[in-house]
Design a protein around this motif. Structure first.
Motif: not given
Length: 325
Positions: A268-272, A93-95
């Motif tokens: 966290g993983s907000a931009t992973t 989703w971030n991608t």
């Protein structure tokens, strides 16, 4: 008394033999033309295709170097893990957010800059060179520049501008930690700055291929600038914009440098995104099988998008060839 001369038709066997000789000659010439390309082709296969085949093989293995005794064939378990893992789904989703936002913004800004550069003015060549410069900077270098020179809360340009405005107009300027406050926006802005020149060049090529006689006729008929852009320029640029979009998606799917340099996937993983999640899986979790499966999925997505891109390039070439005729 008159003599009539007649031409006897060639025997079918001789015609077939001549055709076979011509085809054989053409094959020999084709081999000779391809022969200089063989070293490059072999190098390309060794560097790209063999590692990809090895990656596909690894994706079917349960291979975590923390548990060497459990290594073995795992079938499709790694793919199921990738598609069912919450972190992987979040990375996907971030991608999507990262790629679509960056492509859209860079395409809009690049089109606007191309429209300006399509007009004649003094120093246009210098301006065009300066606008291309961001695309020529190495991604890691530009990412570090944005992180430290632009986003830094202590001496970055954004907070410096806010402090100057506060001193000028008499208010307390906030000192914002940009990377923590808006991590995804920080990466999208950096990617947009990097890829806008690429979109600008493709759009500018489309504008310069537009028939100037049609534009002049529309001006004579009283069409304004907005009407010309809406009904003439935009339809003409449609395929160039589509091509720029597809190429931008292909390249930005592999975004890694900006994420690693600016946010390291956080907070966290907000931009992973997927490439960075593959890095974490391979070099933090040491799960090579799962990382390989995620890499294969990215390649499949890239190939699907690239096929659309190749069709658009082919259609553009066909259209331009038809115009020249």
């Amino acid at each position: 008394m008159s003599t009539a001369t007649s031409t006897l038709p060639a025997a079918p066997g001789s015609v077939a033999t001549a055709r076979e000789k011509a085809e054989a000659r053409e094959k020999i010439l084709g081999r000779r033309r391809r022969r200089p390309l063989m070293p490059a082709l072999i190098f390309l296969v060794v560097v790209t295709q063999i590692p990809f085949v090895v990656t596909i093989g690894m994706s079917f293995l349960n291979w975590n170097i923390l548990y060497p005794k459990d290594t073995g064939f795992g079938g499709l378990s790694n793919y199921a893990q990738v598609l069912g893992d919450d972190r992987m789904r979040s990375a996907m989703w971030n991608t999507v957010v990262m790629v679509t936002s960056s492509v859209f913004l860079s395409l809009v800004i690049g089109t606007g800059l191309a429209l300006l550069l399509n007009r004649k003015f003094f120093g246009r060549g210098i301006v065009r060179t300066l606008l291309i410069t961001p695309f020529l900077i190495m991604p890691m270098a530009s990412s570090l520049m944005w992180k430290h020179l632009i986003y830094n809360p202590d001496y970055g340009m954004f907070n410096g501008i806010l402090a100057w405005l506060g001193q000028t107009f008499g208010f307390d300027a906030p000192q914002i930690v940009w990377v923590s406050a808006a991590p995804m926006a920080a990466i999208v802005v950096t990617l947009t700055w990097t890829w806008t020149p690429f979109m600008m060049l493709i759009t500018l090529a489309g504008l310069q291929s537009q028939d100037s006689d049609i534009v002049e006729a529309a001006t004579v008929d009283g069409a304004g600038a907005w009407q010309q852009f809406r009904f003439l320029t935009l339809p003409h640029l449609r395929q160039y914009l589509e091509l720029a979009t597809v190429l931008g998606i292909i390249y930005l799917l592999n975004t890694y440098d900006q994420v690693f340099a600016i946010t390291q996937g956080g907070p966290g993983s907000a931009t992973t995104n997927l490439p960075y999640e593959i890095y974490l899986t391979a070099f933090r979790k040491y799960d090579y099988g799962e990382a390989a499966a995620a890499g294969v999925i990215i390649v499949i997505i890239s190939v699907i998008v690239a096929n659309f891109g190749m069709r658009m390039v082919s259609s553009l070439v066909t259209i331009e060839t038809g115009k020249k005729r």
